[in-house]
Design a protein around this motif. Sequence first.
Motif, mmCIF file in Angstrom:
data_model
loop_
_atom_site.group_PDB
_atom_site.id
_atom_site.type_symbol
_atom_site.label_atom_id
_atom_site.label_comp_id
_atom_site.label_asym_id
_atom_site.label_seq_id
_atom_site.Cartn_x
_atom_site.Cartn_y
_atom_site.Cartn_z
ATOM 1 N N VAL A 176 0.879 -1.151 0.131
ATOM 2 C CA VAL A 176 0.035 0.169 -0.132
ATOM 3 C C VAL A 176 0.958 1.208 0.076
ATOM 4 O O VAL A 176 1.841 1.211 0.487
ATOM 5 C CB VAL A 176 -0.861 -0.047 1.303
ATOM 6 C CG1 VAL A 176 -0.188 -0.077 2.493
ATOM 7 C CG2 VAL A 176 -1.992 1.079 1.100
ATOM 8 N N GLU A 177 0.635 2.325 -0.743
ATOM 9 C CA GLU A 177 0.940 3.539 -0.713
ATOM 10 C C GLU A 177 -0.106 4.621 -0.149
ATOM 11 O O GLU A 177 -1.238 4.157 -0.297
ATOM 12 C CB GLU A 177 1.420 4.111 -2.009
ATOM 13 C CG GLU A 177 2.578 3.250 -2.656
ATOM 14 C CD GLU A 177 2.925 3.730 -3.844
ATOM 15 O OE1 GLU A 177 2.478 4.780 -4.366
ATOM 16 O OE2 GLU A 177 3.552 2.883 -4.637
ATOM 17 N N LEU A 178 0.238 5.684 0.726
ATOM 18 C CA LEU A 178 -0.506 6.606 1.117
ATOM 19 C C LEU A 178 -1.565 7.331 0.078
ATOM 20 O O LEU A 178 -2.885 7.532 0.086
ATOM 21 C CB LEU A 178 0.077 7.714 1.883
ATOM 22 C CG LEU A 178 0.882 7.482 3.179
ATOM 23 C CD1 LEU A 178 1.549 8.593 3.504
ATOM 24 C CD2 LEU A 178 0.102 6.656 3.921
ATOM 25 N N ARG A 179 -1.055 7.326 -1.300
ATOM 26 C CA ARG A 179 -2.030 7.702 -2.227
ATOM 27 C C ARG A 179 -2.985 6.790 -2.526
ATOM 28 O O ARG A 179 -4.363 7.171 -3.028
ATOM 29 C CB ARG A 179 -1.214 7.908 -3.700
ATOM 30 C CG ARG A 179 -0.903 6.573 -4.241
ATOM 31 C CD ARG A 179 -0.002 7.068 -5.698
ATOM 32 N NE ARG A 179 0.419 5.531 -6.111
ATOM 33 C CZ ARG A 179 -0.316 4.978 -6.962
ATOM 34 N NH1 ARG A 179 -1.749 5.075 -7.353
ATOM 35 N NH2 ARG A 179 -0.175 3.831 -7.592
ATOM 36 N N ASP A 180 -3.033 5.405 -2.297
ATOM 37 C CA ASP A 180 -4.130 4.605 -2.113
ATOM 38 C C ASP A 180 -5.234 4.834 -1.352
ATOM 39 O O ASP A 180 -6.372 4.942 -1.691
ATOM 40 C CB ASP A 180 -3.727 3.039 -1.922
ATOM 41 C CG ASP A 180 -2.809 2.461 -2.969
ATOM 42 O OD1 ASP A 180 -3.026 2.541 -3.989
ATOM 43 O OD2 ASP A 180 -1.647 1.979 -2.352
ATOM 44 N N LEU A 181 -5.074 5.584 -0.068
ATOM 45 C CA LEU A 181 -5.789 5.813 0.802
ATOM 46 C C LEU A 181 -6.712 7.091 0.314
ATOM 47 O O LEU A 181 -7.843 7.448 0.389
ATOM 48 C CB LEU A 181 -5.284 6.116 2.172
ATOM 49 C CG LEU A 181 -4.870 4.930 3.058
ATOM 50 C CD1 LEU A 181 -4.085 5.367 4.295
ATOM 51 C CD2 LEU A 181 -6.045 3.902 3.628
ATOM 52 N N GLU A 182 -5.617 7.969 -0.245
ATOM 53 C CA GLU A 182 -6.178 9.339 -0.622
ATOM 54 C C GLU A 182 -7.224 9.271 -1.805
ATOM 55 O O GLU A 182 -8.603 9.839 -2.005
ATOM 56 C CB GLU A 182 -5.007 10.253 -1.273
ATOM 57 C CG GLU A 182 -4.430 10.410 -0.076
ATOM 58 C CD GLU A 182 -2.761 11.344 -0.720
ATOM 59 O OE1 GLU A 182 -2.788 11.238 -2.117
ATOM 60 O OE2 GLU A 182 -2.175 11.805 0.067
ATOM 61 N N GLU A 183 -6.951 8.063 -2.755
ATOM 62 C CA GLU A 183 -7.691 7.976 -4.114
ATOM 63 C C GLU A 183 -9.230 6.918 -3.798
ATOM 64 O O GLU A 183 -9.991 7.169 -4.596
ATOM 65 C CB GLU A 183 -6.792 7.536 -4.980
ATOM 66 C CG GLU A 183 -5.659 8.015 -5.526
ATOM 67 C CD GLU A 183 -4.846 7.405 -6.368
ATOM 68 O OE1 GLU A 183 -3.835 8.086 -7.106
ATOM 69 O OE2 GLU A 183 -5.099 6.262 -6.748
ATOM 70 N N CYS A 184 -9.128 6.182 -2.532
ATOM 71 C CA CYS A 184 -10.284 5.363 -2.493
ATOM 72 C C CYS A 184 -11.267 6.027 -2.261
ATOM 73 O O CYS A 184 -11.371 7.218 -1.450
ATOM 74 C CB CYS A 184 -9.872 4.220 -1.478
ATOM 75 S SG CYS A 184 -9.703 4.830 0.139
ATOM 76 N N VAL A 185 -12.563 5.492 -2.279
ATOM 77 C CA VAL A 185 -13.729 6.353 -1.583
ATOM 78 C C VAL A 185 -14.173 5.269 -0.278
ATOM 79 O O VAL A 185 -15.264 5.657 0.172
ATOM 80 C CB VAL A 185 -15.101 6.267 -2.800
ATOM 81 C CG1 VAL A 185 -14.863 7.187 -3.672
ATOM 82 C CG2 VAL A 185 -15.561 4.927 -3.249
ATOM 83 N N GLY A 186 -13.699 4.431 -0.216
ATOM 84 C CA GLY A 186 -13.912 3.602 0.984
ATOM 85 C C GLY A 186 -13.014 2.535 1.365
ATOM 86 O O GLY A 186 -11.896 2.427 0.374
ATOM 87 N N LEU A 187 -12.745 1.853 2.492
ATOM 88 C CA LEU A 187 -11.566 1.184 3.036
ATOM 89 C C LEU A 187 -12.165 -0.030 3.853
ATOM 90 O O LEU A 187 -13.033 0.000 4.636
ATOM 91 C CB LEU A 187 -10.777 2.018 3.915
ATOM 92 C CG LEU A 187 -9.639 1.100 4.792
ATOM 93 C CD1 LEU A 187 -8.620 0.493 3.639
ATOM 94 C CD2 LEU A 187 -9.100 1.881 5.901
ATOM 95 N N ALA A 188 -11.728 -1.482 3.363
ATOM 96 C CA ALA A 188 -11.908 -2.440 3.924
ATOM 97 C C ALA A 188 -10.414 -2.954 4.613
ATOM 98 O O ALA A 188 -9.428 -2.866 3.820
ATOM 99 C CB ALA A 188 -12.622 -3.696 3.003
ATOM 100 N N LEU A 189 -10.616 -2.899 5.861
ATOM 101 C CA LEU A 189 -9.181 -3.302 6.638
ATOM 102 C C LEU A 189 -9.052 -4.580 7.208
ATOM 103 O O LEU A 189 -10.182 -4.823 7.985
ATOM 104 C CB LEU A 189 -8.842 -2.109 7.664
ATOM 105 C CG LEU A 189 -7.569 -2.177 8.294
ATOM 106 C CD1 LEU A 189 -6.408 -1.793 7.385
ATOM 107 C CD2 LEU A 189 -7.673 -1.069 9.272
ATOM 108 N N GLY A 190 -8.234 -5.432 6.970
ATOM 109 C CA GLY A 190 -8.044 -6.701 7.557
ATOM 110 C C GLY A 190 -6.689 -7.195 8.234
ATOM 111 O O GLY A 190 -5.817 -6.837 7.467
ATOM 112 N N SER A 191 -6.977 -8.077 8.986
ATOM 113 C CA SER A 191 -5.480 -8.312 9.749
ATOM 114 C C SER A 191 -5.814 -9.540 10.653
ATOM 115 O O SER A 191 -6.948 -9.675 11.044
ATOM 116 C CB SER A 191 -5.030 -7.226 10.787
ATOM 117 O OG SER A 191 -3.947 -7.875 11.705
#
Length: 210
Positions: free
Chosen positions: A74-89
């Motif tokens: 991931v890059e920070l721009r991925d967070l900037e460009e998305c309209v939503g986030l699914a986060l898994g760990s």
Amino acid sequence: MLDTFPYNARMITDKEILVLYYSQHGATRQMAQFIARGTEQVAGVRARLRTVPKISAVCEATEPGVPEDGAPYVELRDLEECVGLALGSPCRFGNMASAMKYFWDGTSAMWLKHTLAGKPAALFTSGGTMHGGQESTLLSMMLPLLHHGMVIVGLPYSEPELATTQSGGTPYGASHVAGLANNHPISDAEKKLCLALGKRLATTALKLAI
């Protein structure tokens, strides 16, 4: 579905959901792929799968700049460009894995700019045993997202599998019971809940992106 699936023939004008995960034995990665499929059940949405590198206590040990397989880092721009986030760990003693925590610890600049404020987010996790801390892991992953101003999307009990599952599944997000040897396949109920969570996240993201 391949981790690079977002780069397909769909129109570039589709809005993107970032599916960001860390996986050590493969179960969380499989969940991420099902969630990505769920997001793409919504017209006008496509998934962007990304992961984070392992971290080590040995300063000289580093991960390669590009993963050998699976999703790109991931890059920070991925967070900037998305309209939503699914986060898994994976579940680590009731908390997110250190690699994922390390990534979020480095997002202060985005927090200062309110980059993620108002965007929806959903959570997913995999653990070795039933009642092995999956729900607290999902809750722990919510904390940095709430500080970023994100809107948390869960799984409502209108999803019938949530009330009938014999393994993973919580109202806080999708979960999986992998077994102590990581040899339990993702159950049908767990798959359906992953798909439902992805679809719900994408639907919410489109509404909030208007």
